[in-house]
Design a protein around this motif. Structure first.
Motif, PDB file in Angstrom:
ATOM      1  N   GLU A  36       0.813  -1.213   0.000  1.00 24.70           N
ATOM      2  CA  GLU A  36       0.000   0.000   0.000  1.00 24.70           C
ATOM      3  C   GLU A  36       0.850   1.269   0.000  1.00 24.70           C
ATOM      4  N   LYS A  37       2.140   1.128   0.246  1.00 23.42           N
ATOM      5  CA  LYS A  37       3.044   2.274   0.178  1.00 23.42           C
ATOM      6  C   LYS A  37       3.750   2.339  -1.177  1.00 23.42           C
ATOM      7  N   VAL A  38       4.229   1.211  -1.630  1.00 26.75           N
ATOM      8  CA  VAL A  38       5.000   1.157  -2.875  1.00 26.75           C
ATOM      9  C   VAL A  38       4.095   1.062  -4.091  1.00 26.75           C
ATOM     10  N   GLY A  39       3.000   0.281  -3.981  1.00 29.64           N
ATOM     11  CA  GLY A  39       2.112   0.080  -5.111  1.00 29.64           C
ATOM     12  C   GLY A  39       2.274  -1.290  -5.742  1.00 29.64           C
ATOM     13  N   ARG A  40       1.314  -1.666  -6.591  1.00 28.13           N
ATOM     14  CA  ARG A  40       1.321  -2.993  -7.212  1.00 28.13           C
ATOM     15  C   ARG A  40       2.380  -3.098  -8.309  1.00 28.13           C
ATOM     16  N   LYS A  41       2.431  -2.103  -9.204  1.00 33.20           N
ATOM     17  CA  LYS A  41       3.287  -2.190 -10.386  1.00 33.20           C
ATOM     18  C   LYS A  41       4.782  -2.284 -10.055  1.00 33.20           C
ATOM     19  N   PRO A  42       5.324  -1.428  -9.188  1.00 37.44           N
ATOM     20  CA  PRO A  42       6.764  -1.528  -8.905  1.00 37.44           C
ATOM     21  C   PRO A  42       7.151  -2.894  -8.333  1.00 37.44           C
ATOM     22  N   ILE A  43       6.309  -3.435  -7.440  1.00 36.78           N
ATOM     23  CA  ILE A  43       6.617  -4.739  -6.848  1.00 36.78           C
ATOM     24  C   ILE A  43       6.598  -5.825  -7.914  1.00 36.78           C
ATOM     25  N   LEU A  44       5.596  -5.781  -8.784  1.00 37.06           N
ATOM     26  CA  LEU A  44       5.492  -6.782  -9.843  1.00 37.06           C
ATOM     27  C   LEU A  44       6.675  -6.694 -10.800  1.00 37.06           C
ATOM     28  N   MET A  45       7.107  -5.489 -11.115  1.00 37.64           N
ATOM     29  CA  MET A  45       8.252  -5.307 -12.028  1.00 37.64           C
ATOM     30  C   MET A  45       9.539  -5.855 -11.411  1.00 37.64           C
ATOM     31  N   ILE A  46       9.767  -5.581 -10.137  1.00 31.09           N
ATOM     32  CA  ILE A  46      10.954  -6.111  -9.453  1.00 31.09           C
ATOM     33  C   ILE A  46      10.913  -7.634  -9.441  1.00 31.09           C
ATOM     34  N   SER A  47       9.749  -8.194  -9.170  1.00 36.42           N
ATOM     35  CA  SER A  47       9.574  -9.645  -9.148  1.00 36.42           C
ATOM     36  C   SER A  47       9.933 -10.258 -10.498  1.00 36.42           C
ATOM     37  N   CYS A  48       9.461  -9.645 -11.582  1.00 34.50           N
ATOM     38  CA  CYS A  48       9.732 -10.166 -12.927  1.00 34.50           C
ATOM     39  C   CYS A  48      11.223 -10.162 -13.235  1.00 34.50           C
ATOM     40  N   VAL A  49      11.917  -9.116 -12.820  1.00 37.40           N
ATOM     41  CA  VAL A  49      13.361  -9.023 -13.062  1.00 37.40           C
ATOM     42  C   VAL A  49      14.094 -10.163 -12.348  1.00 37.40           C
ATOM     43  N   ILE A  50      13.742 -10.407 -11.086  1.00 34.01           N
ATOM     44  CA  ILE A  50      14.383 -11.487 -10.326  1.00 34.01           C
ATOM     45  C   ILE A  50      14.113 -12.842 -10.981  1.00 34.01           C
ATOM     46  N   CYS A  51      12.851 -13.087 -11.360  1.00 28.44           N
ATOM     47  CA  CYS A  51      12.495 -14.363 -11.989  1.00 28.44           C
ATOM     48  C   CYS A  51      13.244 -14.550 -13.305  1.00 28.44           C
ATOM     49  N   SER A  52      13.328 -13.496 -14.113  1.00 35.68           N
ATOM     50  CA  SER A  52      13.992 -13.590 -15.415  1.00 35.68           C
ATOM     51  C   SER A  52      15.483 -13.888 -15.265  1.00 35.68           C
ATOM     52  N   ILE A  53      16.150 -13.193 -14.357  1.00 32.53           N
ATOM     53  CA  ILE A  53      17.591 -13.382 -14.183  1.00 32.53           C
ATOM     54  C   ILE A  53      17.908 -14.771 -13.639  1.00 32.53           C
ATOM     55  N   THR A  54      17.150 -15.227 -12.641  1.00 26.45           N
ATOM     56  CA  THR A  54      17.431 -16.538 -12.045  1.00 26.45           C
ATOM     57  C   THR A  54      17.148 -17.672 -13.018  1.00 26.45           C
ATOM     58  N   MET A  55      16.089 -17.572 -13.814  1.00 25.52           N
ATOM     59  CA  MET A  55      15.818 -18.606 -14.815  1.00 25.52           C
ATOM     60  C   MET A  55      16.864 -18.597 -15.928  1.00 25.52           C
ATOM     61  N   LEU A  56      17.356 -17.414 -16.295  1.00 29.95           N
ATOM     62  CA  LEU A  56      18.436 -17.322 -17.285  1.00 29.95           C
ATOM     63  C   LEU A  56      19.682 -18.053 -16.774  1.00 29.95           C
ATOM     64  N   MET A  57      20.028 -17.827 -15.514  1.00 36.56           N
ATOM     65  CA  MET A  57      21.212 -18.465 -14.940  1.00 36.56           C
ATOM     66  C   MET A  57      21.015 -19.969 -14.770  1.00 36.56           C
ATOM     67  N   MET A  58      19.791 -20.392 -14.460  1.00 39.09           N
ATOM     68  CA  MET A  58      19.507 -21.835 -14.399  1.00 39.09           C
ATOM     69  C   MET A  58      19.738 -22.462 -15.768  1.00 39.09           C
ATOM     70  N   GLY A  59      19.276 -21.780 -16.825  1.00 33.83           N
ATOM     71  CA  GLY A  59      19.492 -22.286 -18.167  1.00 33.83           C
ATOM     72  C   GLY A  59      20.972 -22.390 -18.506  1.00 33.83           C
TER      73      GLY A  59
END
Length: 454
Positions: A309-332
């Protein structure tokens, strides 16, 4: 004798706690096949006389998706006709019977039926949790209450894996029976949501429930918009889902984000955890790894409710996507180096567990939570159940397809391609969030509808 006074805010939290028990059941039931199928394939632990074949085991695992699909459509109609509470009771009863069959079965057919019924049960409950929580919560805490849903999904998974490590197949299934029965009893005591009373044009009931929830400041908005809701309610709900501009825009957004959510590979990793760690030549056992990962997931899903409720939905979702993308890239990259027999991999056998811990923390930070928040916020009251049903259906179908394809692709061309695909789709989700996901922080449900009309 002292009378305990429950404030509106405390009542919202109390009602949400019942929702969280239901969501714990969702996590418990979705994860059930992970530790339980190995027990069913062990003649010493299986309640049925014949050991499961791989095909039968796969069917038992996939039946959860088949069972989930009709649940939302059942309660989608029932919730507008009879109310939200009967939907929780119905889902609870079906799930309770399903777990009773799983716990007492001696035949493969009853095992199939029990698994199917538990799927129907959580399909009913999960949809109504999103709808009901979004409708009873005040604007300033709605995001917190909705994001806590993800936390309890994780807790349900941890409870299941932990219980199955110490209990027999039957005892673990009886635990599911007890949890479902408890939830059903709680559901009988739930009050109806104010939105349901608006649809039924019951002003007195709307005022009463808003007073109990300490939301009387919203009464004028509900009453002043009654004419609009009356017009909406007089049409066919499914027609309104596609003819009203705000609902069309909401449907596109929630269906897309739910498909992209599963394209991150989360369920493939859960279902094939043992296979992944075996291919990675890790010394840690798959179920043990999932318990460790589940504990770390609590960091992500437990952090978001405090800041959403302080940061908002979009910034949190964007940060989450970046983490998921980088970790899956490194797993590959790890699996590619393993496939070409690069000598550097010998010193990095710990890396898959570390990357998956980071992946699940990032996933539960936003991508595993925010789509559910959006489903609970973005439709007009009369089509909220139907719109949510379509969103969840696409979510479960995409999850089924991704999970099924993952096993085939890994066996035929290698594990690195799926992980690179998961990385790519997480990056796509990042850009989709920028351009299409609305920021709903601080807005009530009526304001969100007005924004979507623009």
């Amino acid at each position: 004798m002292y009378k305990i006074k429950i404030t509106g805010l405390k009542l919202q939290v109390l009602l949400s706690s019942c929702m969280y028990l239901g969501q714990l059941l969702v996590g418990f039931t979705i994860s059930w096949s992970g530790p339980m199928i190995p027990k069913l394939q062990d003649v010493k632990h299986s309640p049925i006389p014949n050991v499961l074949t791989d095909t039968q085991a796969s069917l038992i695992a996939s039946l959860i998706y088949i069972g989930c699909i009709p649940g939302p459509y059942i309660v989608g109609w029932l919730s507008n006709m009879k109310g939200r509470r009967p939907c929780f009771v119905l889902g609870g009863v079906i799930g309770t019977i399903g777990y009773l069959l799983l716990a007492t079965t001696r035949t493969l057919v009853l095992l199939y039926i029990g698994r199917l019924m538990t799927g129907v049960g959580i399909g009913c409950i999960f949809l109504m949790i999103l709808v009901y929580t979004g409708e009873i919560a005040s604007t300033n805490i709605r995001g917190v209450l909705l994001t806590l849903i993800g936390l309890f999904t994780t807790i349900g998974s941890i409870v299941l894996f932990s219980a199955a490590s110490f209990l027999s197949y039957n005892a673990t299934s009886y635990l599911g029976f007890i949890l479902f029965a408890t939830f059903t009893l709680c559901a009988f005591m739930l009050p109806e949501s104010p939105m349901y009373h608006v649809l039924k044009e019951n002003d007195n009931a709307v005022e009463k429930i808003l007073r109990d929830l300490d939301r009387l400041e919203d009464l004028e908005k509900f009453i002043s918009s009654k004419k609009d809701y009356k017009t909406i309610s007089s049409k066919k709900d499914w027609e309104d889902l596609f003819t009203i501009k705000s609902n069309r825009k909401a449907l596109f957004r929630v269906m897309s984000i739910n498909i992209l959510q599963h394209c991150s590979g989360v369920m493939a990793v859960v279902f094939f955890s043992s296979t992944i760690f075996e291919i990675a030549e890790s010394k840690i056992e798959g179920n043990t790894a999932m318990i460790i990962i589940g504990g770390c997931q609590l960091l992500g899903s437990g952090f978001t409710p405090f800041v959403i409720e302080k940061v908002g939905r979009k910034p949190i979702l964007m940060i989450s996507c970046v983490i998921c993308s980088i970790t899956m890239l490194m797993m590959g990259i790890y699996f590619y180096l393993l496939d070409v027999e690069n000598s550097a991999v010998g010193n990095m056998k710990w890396l898959p567990l570390g990357l998956l811990i980071l992946f699940f923390i990032g996933y539960d930070l936003g991508l595993g939570i925010i789509p559910n928040v959006l489903v609970g916020e973005m439709f007009t009251p009369n089509v909220r159940s139907n719109g949510s049903s379509l969103a969840l259906t696409t979510s479960w179908i995409s999850g089924f397809l991704i999970t099924t394809a993952f096993g085939a692709v890994v066996n035929k061309i290698g594990a690195f391609y799926p992980f690179w695909f998961f990385s790519f789709t997480s990056a796509i989700t990042f850009f989709f969030t920028i351009f299409f996901v609305p920021e709903t922080k601080g807005k009530n449900l009526l304001d969100i509808q007005k924004d979507l009309q623009g």
